[in-house]
Scaffold this motif. Structure first.
Motif, PDB file in Angstrom:
ATOM      1  N   TYR A  54       7.691  -4.890  -0.810  1.00 54.12           N
ATOM      2  CA  TYR A  54       8.001  -3.710   0.029  1.00 54.12           C
ATOM      3  C   TYR A  54       7.683  -3.124  -1.291  1.00 54.12           C
ATOM      4  O   TYR A  54       7.828  -2.505  -2.435  1.00 54.12           O
ATOM      5  N   MET A  55       6.940  -1.717  -0.176  1.00 57.51           N
ATOM      6  CA  MET A  55       6.612  -0.868  -1.605  1.00 57.51           C
ATOM      7  C   MET A  55       6.871   1.199  -0.667  1.00 57.51           C
ATOM      8  O   MET A  55       6.127   1.255   0.850  1.00 57.51           O
ATOM      9  N   PRO A  69       6.498   2.348   4.821  1.00 53.49           N
ATOM     10  CA  PRO A  69       5.763   1.476   3.846  1.00 53.49           C
ATOM     11  C   PRO A  69       4.162   1.563   3.393  1.00 53.49           C
ATOM     12  O   PRO A  69       3.950   2.416   4.579  1.00 53.49           O
ATOM     13  N   GLN A  70       3.707   1.325   2.176  1.00 51.98           N
ATOM     14  CA  GLN A  70       2.513   1.740   1.381  1.00 51.98           C
ATOM     15  C   GLN A  70       1.993   0.987   1.038  1.00 51.98           C
ATOM     16  O   GLN A  70       2.748  -0.529   0.850  1.00 51.98           O
ATOM     17  N   TYR A  71       0.945   1.064   0.978  1.00 55.92           N
ATOM     18  CA  TYR A  71       0.243   0.037   0.230  1.00 55.92           C
ATOM     19  C   TYR A  71      -0.504   0.522  -1.274  1.00 55.92           C
ATOM     20  O   TYR A  71      -0.560  -0.196  -2.428  1.00 55.92           O
ATOM     21  N   GLN A 192      -2.049  -0.875  -4.999  1.00 58.18           N
ATOM     22  CA  GLN A 192      -1.988  -2.979  -5.458  1.00 58.18           C
ATOM     23  C   GLN A 192      -2.867  -3.474  -4.801  1.00 58.18           C
ATOM     24  O   GLN A 192      -2.124  -3.792  -3.695  1.00 58.18           O
ATOM     25  N   ASP A 193      -3.598  -4.024  -5.493  1.00 60.55           N
ATOM     26  CA  ASP A 193      -4.483  -5.384  -4.848  1.00 60.55           C
ATOM     27  C   ASP A 193      -3.717  -6.414  -5.619  1.00 60.55           C
ATOM     28  O   ASP A 193      -3.891  -6.822  -7.098  1.00 60.55           O
ATOM     29  N   ILE A 199      -4.198  -5.062  -9.677  1.00 58.34           N
ATOM     30  CA  ILE A 199      -3.565  -4.143 -10.521  1.00 58.34           C
ATOM     31  C   ILE A 199      -2.593  -3.525 -10.255  1.00 58.34           C
ATOM     32  O   ILE A 199      -2.214  -4.597  -8.844  1.00 58.34           O
ATOM     33  N   GLY A 200      -1.524  -3.803 -10.759  1.00 60.26           N
ATOM     34  CA  GLY A 200      -0.194  -3.317 -10.226  1.00 60.26           C
ATOM     35  C   GLY A 200       0.823  -3.860 -10.714  1.00 60.26           C
ATOM     36  O   GLY A 200       0.882  -4.461 -11.436  1.00 60.26           O
ATOM     37  N   ILE A 201       1.999  -3.706 -10.518  1.00 61.44           N
ATOM     38  CA  ILE A 201       3.346  -4.332 -10.339  1.00 61.44           C
ATOM     39  C   ILE A 201       3.351  -5.796  -9.743  1.00 61.44           C
ATOM     40  O   ILE A 201       2.832  -5.359  -8.417  1.00 61.44           O
TER      41      ILE A 201
END
Length: 206
Positions: A54-55, A69-71, A192-193, A199-201
């Motif tokens: 979840y973001m 919710p976001q991407y 976020q991929d 890329i991302g956390i």
């Protein structure tokens, strides 16, 4: 995670208070290879990591706004921060969890992109394990901070993988671990991929 990410986040998987960045590794082209076919990195081993489940964003200037919710991870100076949440299976209770932010250069990405402008200072703040963000999360009602202090600010820029924290997965096994990443000097937005070059956390297991 200087605030970014998490990456927020994540923090709360440690059993000792965090005192600074654990590691910073260059994403050299020679290391950024899973295969000659896709040219993607071997930093994430299939089946041994968690993508954020979840973001969302929260905003100091609009403290009652629920973004849902976001991407994308979105960070603006002293305003918009991104909240990340990971579900840690009970089966991982005996593993070690590593929280990391993977930040390639744009030319190293396949299906994602980012906008980045500023000095690159990010701060990660962990929530209490089990306090999970959701569609109603706002700046004013975000989950409570965890038992550990806020991570010291770190500098993040493209071309590196950053290890934010390493600790026993038992702290959050069977529930969620979540946190917020903020910044005081940088505009950063990215998709976020995980399906192509990442890329991302992420939280990885060992």
């Amino acid at each position: 995670m200087h605030s970014l990410f998490i990456l927020s986040v994540m923090l709360s998987t440690a059993v000792a208070a965090p005192f600074g960045l654990v590691a910073k590794r260059p994403l050299d082209d020679r290391d950024w290879t899973r295969s000659k076919r896709d040219g993607c990195p071997a930093y994430l081993t299939e089946g041994q990591y968690e993508f954020p489940h979840y973001m969302t964003q929260v905003s100091k200037s609009e403290p009652n706004l629920a973004f849902g919710p976001q991407y994308n991870g979105i960070f603006t100076p002293n305003d918009v921060s991104t909240v990340f949440s990971f579900d840690i299976p009970e089966s991982r209770a005996n593993d070690t969890c590593t929280l990391q932010f993977i930040f390639p250069r744009q030319e190293q990405l396949k299906t994602s992109s980012y906008a980045y402008e500023g000095t690159g200072t990010f701060v990660f703040t962990g929530y209490n394990p089990g306090n999970c963000p959701g569609p109603q999360t706002t700046y004013n009602n975000q989950p409570g901070n965890g038992p550990f202090p806020q991570f010291p600010p770190i500098h993040m820029e493209p071309g590196y993988a950053y290890t934010i924290d390493v600790g026993p997965c038992s702290v959050g096994a069977g529930t969620c671990v979540a946190g917020m990443t903020s910044t005081n000097d940088t505009y950063f937005s990215y998709f976020q991929d995980k399906d192509s070059c990442p890329i991302g956390i992420y939280t990885s297991y060992s």
